[in-house]
Write a protein that holds these residues in place. Sequence first.
Motif, PDB file in Angstrom:
ATOM      1  N   SER A  96      22.800  67.615  63.186  1.00 40.20           N
ATOM      2  CA  SER A  96      21.676  67.262  62.234  1.00 40.20           C
ATOM      3  C   SER A  96      21.155  66.563  62.939  1.00 40.20           C
ATOM      4  O   SER A  96      19.199  66.569  62.302  1.00 40.20           O
ATOM      5  N   HIS A  97      21.581  65.822  64.123  1.00 44.07           N
ATOM      6  CA  HIS A  97      20.122  64.924  64.607  1.00 44.07           C
ATOM      7  C   HIS A  97      20.124  65.833  66.193  1.00 44.07           C
ATOM      8  O   HIS A  97      20.090  64.849  67.156  1.00 44.07           O
ATOM      9  N   SER A 145      22.133  58.590  68.993  1.00 45.72           N
ATOM     10  CA  SER A 145      21.958  60.195  68.940  1.00 45.72           C
ATOM     11  C   SER A 145      21.736  61.009  69.868  1.00 45.72           C
ATOM     12  O   SER A 145      20.923  61.112  71.000  1.00 45.72           O
ATOM     13  N   ARG A 200      19.270  63.673  69.913  1.00 48.65           N
ATOM     14  CA  ARG A 200      18.429  63.179  70.094  1.00 48.65           C
ATOM     15  C   ARG A 200      17.255  62.020  70.887  1.00 48.65           C
ATOM     16  O   ARG A 200      16.497  62.236  71.688  1.00 48.65           O
ATOM     17  N   TYR A 234      24.759  71.419  58.614  1.00 51.32           N
ATOM     18  CA  TYR A 234      24.233  71.303  59.891  1.00 51.32           C
ATOM     19  C   TYR A 234      23.160  72.561  60.265  1.00 51.32           C
ATOM     20  O   TYR A 234      21.479  72.387  60.882  1.00 51.32           O
TER      21      TYR A 234
END
Length: 472
Positions: free
Chosen positions: A248-249, A219, A221, A272
């Motif tokens: 969204s991540h 991801s 992140r 999102y």
Amino acid sequence: MTRQEASLLSLPDELLDHIFDFLAEPLQGPHPLVPVLSVCRRVYKIVKPLFYRDVVLGAAASRQFQNAVKENPSVGQLVSKMGMYDTGLIQRPHGTRILARERVQATIRTLSQLRELTLHGMTTGEANAVLATLPSPSLRSLKMRLHWTTDPQHQPDLWTHLACHLELRVLECSDWASAPEVHPRTIALAAPHFSLPKLEELHTTDRILVETFETAALSLRDALPSLRTLHITIPQLESISAVSAILSHSSSSLTSLKVLSKCSGFGVLSGYLSGLPPLRHLDLGPQTFIEDELIAYLPTATLESIGFGTRASVTDRILQALTGTARPPPLRQIRLDHVSGPSLEETAQQLEGCEFGYCYPGLIHELLLELRNKIGPIWPNRGTEKGLRLALVHADANGIQVTGSAVDCADLTATPNTALAEFMLEQVEKTEEDLSTRFAPEVLEWLKKYVSEKADRLRANMSALEFGNAAT
């Protein structure tokens, strides 16, 4: 700065140009700089690091630089910024391409102090070869515009090589061409477990983003924990849902997001906004947001600035949410480029082909409305000039600066109207007609409202232009 460097920088620009030309090309016959260098050879030691600090290589220059490095490998250590543009490798036969690539790699191995690199027009395989050859993780900025091959292994390889450059701060990665028929989407492979811990800024396309981060194994992140700025361009509608899931991540460090769309069909990026970390700056293009989702996001947002690109669907409700009582508390800047209009000169050019002489006076009013719709700004669905004017009032009262082409369009109504009024009066001047017989009363009232200085002068020279009497 040494005393010699200071002395060099104080030289006239013309002399410096001669110095750089002298170093860049081999001597062929008498050269105007030879006496200078004969007197002061130390200038070469000073100019040489400056000359090789920023190197740009094309198909021809690449071979020259390779020869220079081959003769003196220490030259490579002087380069801190390099751009490789259209090296010609793609057009070469396979055998000579391999040999040319080996020469490029031999040169790349000497670039131990390289900080900024641009790769423009290479294939992904060739970019992989360059990145794998760099001698040390000194790279801070990398910009790539590549011919994306169909080999599904090239994408993971690219990120594997990038992961070796742990000091990388800025990365731009895009396709040379984004049309689906030119670059069909490859089969997604399991993304490698890589990390660029210091990367702060990423510019990329939906294709590259999706093929890299679509799998659950990786991801944004996890891979880019320090990412602060993310710019995404979406040329393909089929990627919209995947991009939404990836955003969204996003990294918790993300503070600036810019999403642009070049799509022309149906489809909107959605779902999102609620998953984003606290942002300070948000920039949205057409088909990159849904009105209700954006309005629900704004009251709790930490935005300091927001911008909308060309053709973005900015409604009156959105403008009210941005400037009214439910606005994001830190918001101080709004950029509105979603609406644009022609200049006075452009409008006048469009009017040149109009034939008012063949219209009955009663039809002028209808023609006028048609022309105003044609040459005036095109407002989005549920977005109006009145709504924008109201938002500007609220923004001013709340200390919010609003800029952009749409703001100009709030005052642009007078621009096409003024151009049209001037054109109509010029036609009357040519025919020497009386305005009261040429135009209906409502048109005369409109003309009176939008006459410019030019029309005022025209009126002063023609006794027939008596607006007051003609309109009664």
